[in-house]
Scaffold this motif. Structure first.
Motif, PDB file in Angstrom:
ATOM      1  N   LEU A 206       0.869  -1.049   0.037  1.00 50.23           N
ATOM      2  CA  LEU A 206      -0.027  -0.053   0.084  1.00 50.23           C
ATOM      3  C   LEU A 206       0.864   1.181  -0.102  1.00 50.23           C
ATOM      4  O   LEU A 206       0.738   2.085  -0.974  1.00 50.23           O
ATOM      5  CB  LEU A 206      -0.899  -0.006   1.191  1.00 50.23           C
ATOM      6  N   PHE A 207       1.552   1.212   0.884  1.00 47.65           N
ATOM      7  CA  PHE A 207       2.279   2.753   1.159  1.00 47.65           C
ATOM      8  C   PHE A 207       3.355   2.785   0.283  1.00 47.65           C
ATOM      9  O   PHE A 207       3.388   3.828  -0.541  1.00 47.65           O
ATOM     10  CB  PHE A 207       3.131   2.907   2.539  1.00 47.65           C
ATOM     11  N   GLY A 252      -7.172   4.770  -1.075  1.00 49.96           N
ATOM     12  CA  GLY A 252      -7.993   5.678   0.060  1.00 49.96           C
ATOM     13  C   GLY A 252      -8.482   4.693   1.000  1.00 49.96           C
ATOM     14  O   GLY A 252      -8.271   4.905   2.274  1.00 49.96           O
ATOM     15  N   THR A 253      -9.277   3.709   0.671  1.00 52.55           N
ATOM     16  CA  THR A 253     -10.182   2.856   1.514  1.00 52.55           C
ATOM     17  C   THR A 253      -9.169   1.830   2.168  1.00 52.55           C
ATOM     18  O   THR A 253      -9.204   1.534   3.260  1.00 52.55           O
ATOM     19  CB  THR A 253     -11.224   2.274   0.726  1.00 52.55           C
ATOM     20  N   ASN A 254      -8.107   1.219   1.376  1.00 55.93           N
ATOM     21  CA  ASN A 254      -7.123   0.324   2.048  1.00 55.93           C
ATOM     22  C   ASN A 254      -6.370   0.816   2.940  1.00 55.93           C
ATOM     23  O   ASN A 254      -6.053   0.093   3.948  1.00 55.93           O
ATOM     24  CB  ASN A 254      -6.643  -0.424   0.811  1.00 55.93           C
ATOM     25  N   MET A 255      -5.818   2.032   2.682  1.00 53.83           N
ATOM     26  CA  MET A 255      -4.824   2.415   3.646  1.00 53.83           C
ATOM     27  C   MET A 255      -5.458   3.187   5.017  1.00 53.83           C
ATOM     28  O   MET A 255      -4.972   2.938   5.808  1.00 53.83           O
ATOM     29  CB  MET A 255      -4.110   3.807   3.044  1.00 53.83           C
ATOM     30  N   THR A 256      -6.776   3.630   4.698  1.00 60.44           N
ATOM     31  CA  THR A 256      -7.701   3.765   5.944  1.00 60.44           C
ATOM     32  C   THR A 256      -7.587   2.615   6.901  1.00 60.44           C
ATOM     33  O   THR A 256      -7.763   2.850   8.023  1.00 60.44           O
ATOM     34  CB  THR A 256      -8.808   4.633   5.435  1.00 60.44           C
ATOM     35  N   THR A 257      -8.197   1.383   6.187  1.00 61.66           N
ATOM     36  CA  THR A 257      -8.286   0.234   6.879  1.00 61.66           C
ATOM     37  C   THR A 257      -7.325  -0.421   7.504  1.00 61.66           C
ATOM     38  O   THR A 257      -7.177  -0.599   8.669  1.00 61.66           O
ATOM     39  CB  THR A 257      -9.061  -0.650   5.978  1.00 61.66           C
ATOM     40  N   TYR A 271     -17.287  -0.403  16.697  1.00 61.34           N
ATOM     41  CA  TYR A 271     -16.816   0.685  15.741  1.00 61.34           C
ATOM     42  C   TYR A 271     -16.223  -0.100  14.781  1.00 61.34           C
ATOM     43  O   TYR A 271     -16.604   0.404  13.472  1.00 61.34           O
ATOM     44  CB  TYR A 271     -15.808   1.408  16.735  1.00 61.34           C
ATOM     45  N   ILE A 272     -15.412  -0.954  14.774  1.00 61.36           N
ATOM     46  CA  ILE A 272     -14.622  -1.595  13.813  1.00 61.36           C
ATOM     47  C   ILE A 272     -15.745  -2.275  12.870  1.00 61.36           C
ATOM     48  O   ILE A 272     -15.723  -2.369  11.687  1.00 61.36           O
ATOM     49  CB  ILE A 272     -13.746  -2.817  13.965  1.00 61.36           C
ATOM     50  N   SER A 273     -16.756  -2.827  13.393  1.00 65.07           N
ATOM     51  CA  SER A 273     -17.754  -3.489  12.479  1.00 65.07           C
ATOM     52  C   SER A 273     -18.499  -2.608  11.694  1.00 65.07           C
ATOM     53  O   SER A 273     -18.779  -2.977  10.440  1.00 65.07           O
ATOM     54  CB  SER A 273     -18.900  -4.276  13.345  1.00 65.07           C
ATOM     55  N   ILE A 274     -18.903  -1.360  12.035  1.00 68.46           N
ATOM     56  CA  ILE A 274     -19.603  -0.232  11.316  1.00 68.46           C
ATOM     57  C   ILE A 274     -18.600   0.153  10.241  1.00 68.46           C
ATOM     58  O   ILE A 274     -19.176   0.343   8.996  1.00 68.46           O
ATOM     59  CB  ILE A 274     -20.305   0.440  12.139  1.00 68.46           C
ATOM     60  N   ILE A 275     -17.652   0.601  10.696  1.00 67.80           N
ATOM     61  CA  ILE A 275     -16.503   1.449   9.897  1.00 67.80           C
ATOM     62  C   ILE A 275     -16.065   0.427   8.784  1.00 67.80           C
ATOM     63  O   ILE A 275     -15.928   0.744   7.508  1.00 67.80           O
ATOM     64  CB  ILE A 275     -15.528   2.126  10.504  1.00 67.80           C
TER      65      ILE A 275
END
Length: 319
Positions: A206-207, A252-257, A271-275
């Motif tokens: 990713l990075f 964007g989504t993968n780095m956030t996760t 929190y992790i379940s929803i986000i």
């Protein structure tokens, strides 16, 4: 390995589905339509490239790889989700769950690296057009593909071999599919090793690829600005716009996760379940269906090639 009085889990149950019947119906219809469009869109792109000799270049070779990955990526989880929407138990064996995790991680990380390779391809095509066919030869493409796939298989398979996943902290998966960060909550013992391997793996898939993409596009922009013709600049930018759109969504989504996983995720399961549920839908379901449409609808060469295929087909039918 001894886990004391803890009971090892052999089956897992998904609890991330909505309770409302109307919501489950909408979820089923939405996922089914998206999955069908994903299959048709990516198959269309692959067939168009294969059947059109003018598209037999490195750029479209990697684009075919991307479509193949999207087909495979969606198929690792969406069919199971569709089956479980109206199921009462929504169970999966630990072996089946881990298989889903391995394939998802391998294919997903390969897609991230592939986008960096595609950025390099655009960099060579725009900054060194006279040497493009020499640098991006079929031999180079073959080696890149082998290194890309084998490297991601090693990154994602070796850590679980060194320390296998074992579950003994419950069997309720707060998600609708098997995702590694959600499964961390159910693993036995100290999970710091798994978190460390996820973070290190994220650096490589990713990075570093993202930094490489940014540097590639800086060089591309500098080179394009030197073009005197406005049409030339517009054509050069248009060839990169589709790729940048996909990069923004996926990275964007993968780095956030994955690079954002930390204490707040491990201490707040709800929190992790929803986000994570929302984010995983974006990169696991939405992105694969958008890729072929982004690359085909914004690409005149693909549209022209498809029209020629239809013309040849119509001519052959008339004979």
């Amino acid at each position: 390995m001894n886990f004391g009085n803890q009971t090892l889990v052999n089956e897992l149950f998904f609890t991330g589905f909505p309770q409302s019947l109307h919501m489950r119906i909408l979820l089923f219809i939405g996922f089914l339509l998206i999955y069908i469009m994903t299959m048709l869109g990516n198959s269309f792109l692959i067939c168009t490239v294969i059947l059109s000799p003018p598209l037999h270049t490195a750029m479209y070779y990697f684009l075919c790889n991307l479509s193949f990955i999207d087909l495979f990526y969606s198929s690792t989880s969406v069919p199971k989700v569709l089956f479980d929407v109206f199921s009462k138990q929504r169970r999966i064996s630990v072996t089946g769950c881990l298989t889903q995790v391995y394939f998802g991680l391998i294919v997903g990380s390969t897609e991230c690296v592939l986008l960096a390779v595609m950025a390099y391809d655009r960099y060579i095509a725009i900054c060194f057009p006279l040497y493009y066919t020499v640098i991006m030869s079929w031999r180079t493409c073959k080696y890149i593909t082998i290194i890309m796939w084998s490297g991601n298989i090693i990154i994602n398979v070796v850590p679980p071999i060194l320390k296998p996943y074992v579950f003994c902290r419950g069997n309720q998966v707060n998600h609708f599919a098997c995702e590694i960060l959600v499964l961390l909550e159910l693993m036995c013992g100290d999970i710091s090793f798994y978190k460390l391997t996820i973070f290190i793996g994220s650096l490589f898939v990713l990075f570093f690829p993202f930094v490489f993409i940014v540097l590639s596009y800086i060089c591309i922009i500098i080179s394009v600005l030197k073009i005197n013709s406005a049409d030339g600049r517009s054509k050069a930018f248009s060839t990169c716009a589709s790729h940048l759109t996909v990069v923004c969504m996926l990275y964007g989504t993968n780095m956030t996760t994955y690079m954002g996983q930390g204490k707040k995720y491990s201490t707040d399961i709800k929190y992790i379940s929803i986000i994570y549920g929302v984010i995983s839908i974006i990169y696991g379901v939405v992105t694969p269906v958008l890729n072929p449409f982004i690359y085909s609808l914004r690409n005149n060469e693909v549209k022209t090639a498809f029209r020629k295929i239809l013309t040849r087909y119509s001519a052959s039918r008339s004979l």
